[in-house]
Design an enzyme around this catalytic site. Sequence first.
Site, PDB file in Angstrom:
ATOM      1  CG  LEU A   1     -96.453 -59.434   2.919  1.00  0.00           C
ATOM      2  CD1 LEU A   1     -97.422 -59.431   2.145  1.00  0.00           C
ATOM      3  CD2 LEU A   1     -96.347 -60.883   3.383  1.00  0.00           C
ATOM      4  CG  ASP A   2     -90.332 -63.188   1.736  1.00  0.00           C
ATOM      5  OD1 ASP A   2     -89.635 -62.351   2.152  1.00  0.00           O
ATOM      6  OD2 ASP A   2     -90.442 -64.196   2.193  1.00  0.00           O
ATOM      7  N   PRO A   3     -91.041 -60.743  -1.942  1.00  0.00           N
ATOM      8  CG  PRO A   3     -89.208 -60.114  -3.232  1.00  0.00           C
ATOM      9  CD  PRO A   3     -89.652 -60.799  -1.842  1.00  0.00           C
TER      10      PRO A   3
ATOM     11  CB  ALA B   1     -95.435 -63.210   0.154  1.00  0.00           C
TER      12      ALA B   1
END
Length: 308
Positions: free
Chosen positions: A48-50, A52
Amino acid sequence: MNQRSARSVLSRSGVVLVDKPSGPTSHDMVAKLRRIMGTRRIGHSGTLDPMATGLLVVGVERGTKFLAHVVTHDKRYEATVRLGVATHTDDAQGDVLSTASPQDLQALTEQQVREAFAAQRGDIMQRPTSVSSIKIDGKRAHELVREGHDVVLPERPVTIFSLEVLDVVVDDATSCIDARISVHCSSGTYIRAIARDVGEALGVGGHLTQLRRTSVGPFDVSEARTLEQLEEDPSLTLNLDEAMVRCFDTREISESEGVDLSLGKWLKPVGNKGVRAAVTPSGQAIALVEEKGKRASSVFVARPAGMD
């Protein structure tokens, strides 16, 4: 490893469902969970992106090997797409590449916005965002972008099973259009790429401003716990038996067949398709098995001999 320690490892093996906050990377989350769970054998099923939030499926001990067979499961997300601004990362953390004029944005109708999102449904070819973790000649794309390289990844097939536009709101201060969407997609789909492509299709640019993962395969964020909750109770969400049975259809086997699988032997096929969790009468999930030709061989052994 002696039998006592092997059993201890197995009792600690399974899956933890974590509700990731915005800010830390998935790697940061793993580091924190290693401390909380008291083991270095921690891994997750999908980054998961930061920025997100939402569901991070984490394997503990032998659960890390099990997750290798879960990464291809479909996923669900809730997201907000801002139309009117394009960024180099396709999200709010990137440098602005272009900004649409208020006149161009005001000319767009809600129907046009909804139709542009609808065009993303089904089996499509999608170009991953340039700041992805995809490797190019041994180096991740996002690392190359940070070094100043111009990265354009090739398109690849993904499936958008459903994409619903929940609402469309105009920001009076900027004239930008914020569309809140719900997406059910195959593994490997980039929601940021959907934002980018819809913005390009409408001629105004677009990027992601919010992203929350709500499910991965049979796992739902409603079952997930925060890091703070895990600090208070560092327990598994599902043990290995429970996780395997939830993720895969089962094949009932005898205790003696369970012993054979634990020793790396194969079973006779019974006409099953796909990967199955082989479960004994006592409820132990011994292995994941797949039939090919005249054999049903294990693709993952949860309980090797000595770990019963």
